[in-house]
Design an enzyme around this catalytic site. Structure first.
Site, PDB file in Angstrom:
ATOM      1  N   LYS A 272       0.836  -0.990   0.056  1.00 33.85           N
ATOM      2  CA  LYS A 272       0.015  -0.174   0.108  1.00 33.85           C
ATOM      3  C   LYS A 272       0.784   1.141   0.047  1.00 33.85           C
ATOM      4  O   LYS A 272       1.717   1.254   0.856  1.00 33.85           O
ATOM      5  CB  LYS A 272      -1.016   0.022   1.205  1.00 33.85           C
ATOM      6  CG  LYS A 272      -1.600   1.349   1.522  1.00 33.85           C
ATOM      7  CD  LYS A 272      -2.220   1.254   2.923  1.00 33.85           C
ATOM      8  CE  LYS A 272      -3.037   2.678   3.271  1.00 33.85           C
ATOM      9  NZ  LYS A 272      -3.418   2.653   4.568  1.00 33.85           N
ATOM     10  N   ASP A 277      -2.521  10.507   3.685  1.00 35.19           N
ATOM     11  CA  ASP A 277      -3.747  10.213   3.744  1.00 35.19           C
ATOM     12  C   ASP A 277      -4.528  11.373   4.474  1.00 35.19           C
ATOM     13  O   ASP A 277      -4.289  11.414   5.654  1.00 35.19           O
ATOM     14  CB  ASP A 277      -4.045   8.930   4.324  1.00 35.19           C
ATOM     15  CG  ASP A 277      -5.322   8.304   4.659  1.00 35.19           C
ATOM     16  OD1 ASP A 277      -6.320   8.988   4.248  1.00 35.19           O
ATOM     17  OD2 ASP A 277      -5.569   7.362   5.489  1.00 35.19           O
ATOM     18  N   LYS A 284      -9.802  13.123   8.457  1.00 39.07           N
ATOM     19  CA  LYS A 284      -9.098  12.846   9.798  1.00 39.07           C
ATOM     20  C   LYS A 284      -8.892  14.140  10.551  1.00 39.07           C
ATOM     21  O   LYS A 284      -8.666  15.241  10.164  1.00 39.07           O
ATOM     22  CB  LYS A 284      -7.766  12.257   9.633  1.00 39.07           C
ATOM     23  CG  LYS A 284      -7.676  10.950   8.901  1.00 39.07           C
ATOM     24  CD  LYS A 284      -6.168  10.671   8.586  1.00 39.07           C
ATOM     25  CE  LYS A 284      -6.054   9.347   8.017  1.00 39.07           C
ATOM     26  NZ  LYS A 284      -6.405   8.157   9.059  1.00 39.07           N
ATOM     27  N   ASP A 295       1.882   6.683   5.291  1.00 33.76           N
ATOM     28  CA  ASP A 295       0.961   5.635   4.897  1.00 33.76           C
ATOM     29  C   ASP A 295       1.239   4.990   3.968  1.00 33.76           C
ATOM     30  O   ASP A 295       0.606   3.922   3.537  1.00 33.76           O
ATOM     31  CB  ASP A 295      -0.522   6.383   4.895  1.00 33.76           C
ATOM     32  CG  ASP A 295      -1.579   5.377   5.217  1.00 33.76           C
ATOM     33  OD1 ASP A 295      -1.356   4.413   5.962  1.00 33.76           O
ATOM     34  OD2 ASP A 295      -2.883   5.860   4.541  1.00 33.76           O
ATOM     35  N   ASP A 354     -12.014   6.908   4.622  1.00 39.07           N
ATOM     36  CA  ASP A 354     -10.714   6.689   5.359  1.00 39.07           C
ATOM     37  C   ASP A 354     -10.174   5.259   5.253  1.00 39.07           C
ATOM     38  O   ASP A 354      -9.113   4.868   5.959  1.00 39.07           O
ATOM     39  CB  ASP A 354     -10.635   7.463   6.864  1.00 39.07           C
ATOM     40  CG  ASP A 354      -9.439   7.549   7.118  1.00 39.07           C
ATOM     41  OD1 ASP A 354      -8.307   7.799   6.467  1.00 39.07           O
ATOM     42  OD2 ASP A 354      -9.063   7.611   8.405  1.00 39.07           O
ATOM     43  N   GLU A 356      -9.409   3.868   2.641  1.00 42.09           N
ATOM     44  CA  GLU A 356      -9.024   3.686   1.324  1.00 42.09           C
ATOM     45  C   GLU A 356      -7.880   2.793   0.920  1.00 42.09           C
ATOM     46  O   GLU A 356      -7.743   2.501  -0.498  1.00 42.09           O
ATOM     47  CB  GLU A 356      -8.651   5.445   0.915  1.00 42.09           C
ATOM     48  CG  GLU A 356      -6.752   5.523   1.022  1.00 42.09           C
ATOM     49  CD  GLU A 356      -6.627   5.573   2.596  1.00 42.09           C
ATOM     50  OE1 GLU A 356      -5.441   5.163   3.009  1.00 42.09           O
ATOM     51  OE2 GLU A 356      -7.484   5.686   3.438  1.00 42.09           O
ATOM     52  N   ARG A 358      -7.750  -0.347   1.665  1.00 43.23           N
ATOM     53  CA  ARG A 358      -8.331  -1.704   1.080  1.00 43.23           C
ATOM     54  C   ARG A 358      -8.779  -1.517  -0.195  1.00 43.23           C
ATOM     55  O   ARG A 358      -9.072  -2.414  -1.134  1.00 43.23           O
ATOM     56  CB  ARG A 358      -9.357  -2.160   2.053  1.00 43.23           C
ATOM     57  CG  ARG A 358     -10.519  -1.403   2.510  1.00 43.23           C
ATOM     58  CD  ARG A 358     -11.350  -1.856   3.847  1.00 43.23           C
ATOM     59  NE  ARG A 358     -10.522  -1.276   4.674  1.00 43.23           N
ATOM     60  CZ  ARG A 358     -10.967  -1.423   6.232  1.00 43.23           C
ATOM     61  NH1 ARG A 358     -12.048  -2.201   6.273  1.00 43.23           N
ATOM     62  NH2 ARG A 358     -10.340  -1.012   7.021  1.00 43.23           N
TER      63      ARG A 358
END
Length: 507
Positions: A272, A277, A284, A295, A354, A356, A358
């Protein structure tokens, strides 16, 4: 394709903008079969020793002095004890003594060795010893010291006037080991950490892809980039939902290392790579958005593992897929209650923007599985639930092969990067049932989200390869972890190398 020698990383690492290169080189390590460094004592500014008991210091440099000071200061000697003092010489040589016995596992031994290899500024020459130990205990003690030494290589920094000069010459006494595997692992872990700490304005998606392409060219790997236009043609709607805000350069990188002679089935690594993010529409709060430039650490770990395997001349093909994007917010951002279609045709009900990670991994894993590898390992800083479950000292592991559970734990124990397996029980899938699509992205409750996220990803892996998912809860740990002295750990490189090196692990 004939594989070029993996040499690039010893030469330098691209750390700045516009392709600027800063030098990176591991210290020169000499392995000396003699256990007695007496003749060379004047050359060292730091001597690190691991022993089992105070009596073993009789075989060590300044042994009588160390025994006298330990007794005078009433040091309670037990496994894990560290004693620091200075030698009575002009250089003020640091003497760092650690006590270990068979009760210390690899992780505890690395934690001990990390404390012994904290060097004061200006230290250039170092000696590492394990007097009094023998056999496997002696070998593991020295390996732990060398791993921690290599992990001291500095990471990119933008602090004005800050320079870090790690030791340049190291002698390891009582060993004649070829440490190419240790150096390869150190290069891989350092690459993962060095990428992860770069600020987002230096490592946005386009910058990241450029750096990866450079790395691929210099190592002779095949490089292929699926940009948003190509992904749209393939129908990768889950990935493209996240990139709708048009962060320049988003896409999926596919790298391939090919050995001269393949002796085992191919392995696929997936990471990933969310360069920043914000959480998207489900924004967030500041406390949780800070640090989200890391991230993308899952992709950096996949890339670092590829580098280490290539430098070790792994006897199997390795494919590496990096899902590089940014979860930004804007007028085009994807929203809850949307339904998008993944590359394999699965429809997904968006519940929370949030989640994202997956989404981009769903399409990336589906594309990777089309190559029918024997093994897929994916890495992602995926869920807060895994951090709540384990803290940041271990990483959560999931697999579609329950019989591998103990082997995963053992690979973590052997590498010092500890994992704890979680179940993929079918009844949890009920929480992902959607009334309007094939599957929900997640739930709003957040209960067992690490398990639900893994079950979601599992759906996109066709042809039933062996699959291992690492939810990197230990990707960042305050004060360092195991051999790693920095908060950013690069967790996963050493674990994967240990797992793949296990002769009993077949895929």
């Amino acid at each position: 394709m004939r594989q070029a020698r993996a040499r690039w990383y010893d030469r330098g690492f691209v750390t700045g903008g516009q392709g600027k290169v800063s030098a990176f080189k591991l210290p020169r390590v000499r392995y000396r079969e003699t256990d007695d460094p007496t003749a060379d004592l004047a050359r060292y500014q730091h001597i690190a020793l691991i022993v089992a008991k105070a009596a073993d210091l009789a075989h060590a440099p300044f042994g009588a002095l160390l025994q006298k000071r330990l007794k005078a200061q009433g040091v309670a000697i037990k496994p894990g004890t560290v004693f620091l003092t200075e030698a009575p010489d002009e250089a003020g040589t640091t003497l760092a003594v650690g006590f270990a016995d068979a009760t210390l596992d690899t992780f505890a031994l690395l934690e001990l060795a990390r404390k012994l290899t904290r060097f004061r500024p200006g230290v250039a020459r170092v000696a590492l010893l394990a007097p009094g130990l023998s056999g496997a205990a002696h070998k593991e003690a020295l390996r732990a010291l060398v791993r921690c030494l290599y992990a001291q290589a500095p990471l990119p920094s933008r602090q004005t006037g800050r320079t870090v000069n790690p030791p340049t010459a190291v002698d390891v006494y009582g060993a004649g080991e070829d440490d190419r595997a240790l150096r390869a692992a150190a290069h891989g872990n350092h690459l993962a950490r060095a990428l992860s700490v770069l600020p987002e304005n230096e490592l946005g998606p386009a910058d990241y892809v450029k750096r990866v392409k450079k790395l691929a060219i210099d190592n002779g790997w095949r490089f292929r980039f699926l940009d948003e236009k190509r992904l749209a043609a393939l129908g990768a709607g889950a990935f493209l939902a996240v990139t709708r805000t048009r962060a320049a350069g988003a896409g999926i990188v596919h790298l391939r290392y090919t050995p001269r002679k393949a002796l085992r089935p191919p392995v696929t690594l997936v990471g990933k790579g969310i360069c920043f993010d914000t959480g998207g529409v489900n924004l967030k709060p500041a406390r949780h958005m800070y640090g989200m430039h890391e991230d993308m650490q899952g992709s950096a770990v996949a890339l670092g593992t590829l580098l280490a395997l290539a430098q070790s001349h792994a006897p199997f093909r390795v494919d590496c897929y990096l899902a590089i994007a940014e979860n930004a917010i804007g007028p085009l951002s994807y929203r809850p209650n949307e339904v998008v279609r993944a590359v394999d045709g699965t429809t997904i009900e968006v519940v929370h923007t949030d989640a994202e990670g997956r989404m981009v991994l769903a399409d990336t894993l589906a594309l990777a599985a089309r190559e029918r590898p024997g093994l897929i390992i994916d890495y992602a800083t995926l869920t807060g639930a895994c951090v709540y479950a384990l803290g940041t000292r271990m990483t959560g592991a999931f697999t579609n092969r329950p019989e591998l559970t103990l082997r995963l734990i053992e690979a973590g124990r052997a590498s010092g990067e500890r994992v704890w397996p979680f179940p993929l029980a079918d009844d949890y899938n009920a929480d992902l049932k959607s009334d309007i699509a094939d599957i929900k992205q997640c739930t709003l409750d957040g209960e067992a989200d690490h398990i639900l996220a893994a079950l979601f990803l599992k759906r996109f892996i066709a042809h039933d390869p062996t699959w291992i998912h690492l939810d990197l809860s230990a990707g960042r740990h305050k004060g360092g972890l195991g051999a790693i002295p920095t908060d950013t750990t690069g967790f996963g490189v050493d674990f994967t190398l240990a797992l793949l090196a296990d002769p009993a692990f077949a895929w």
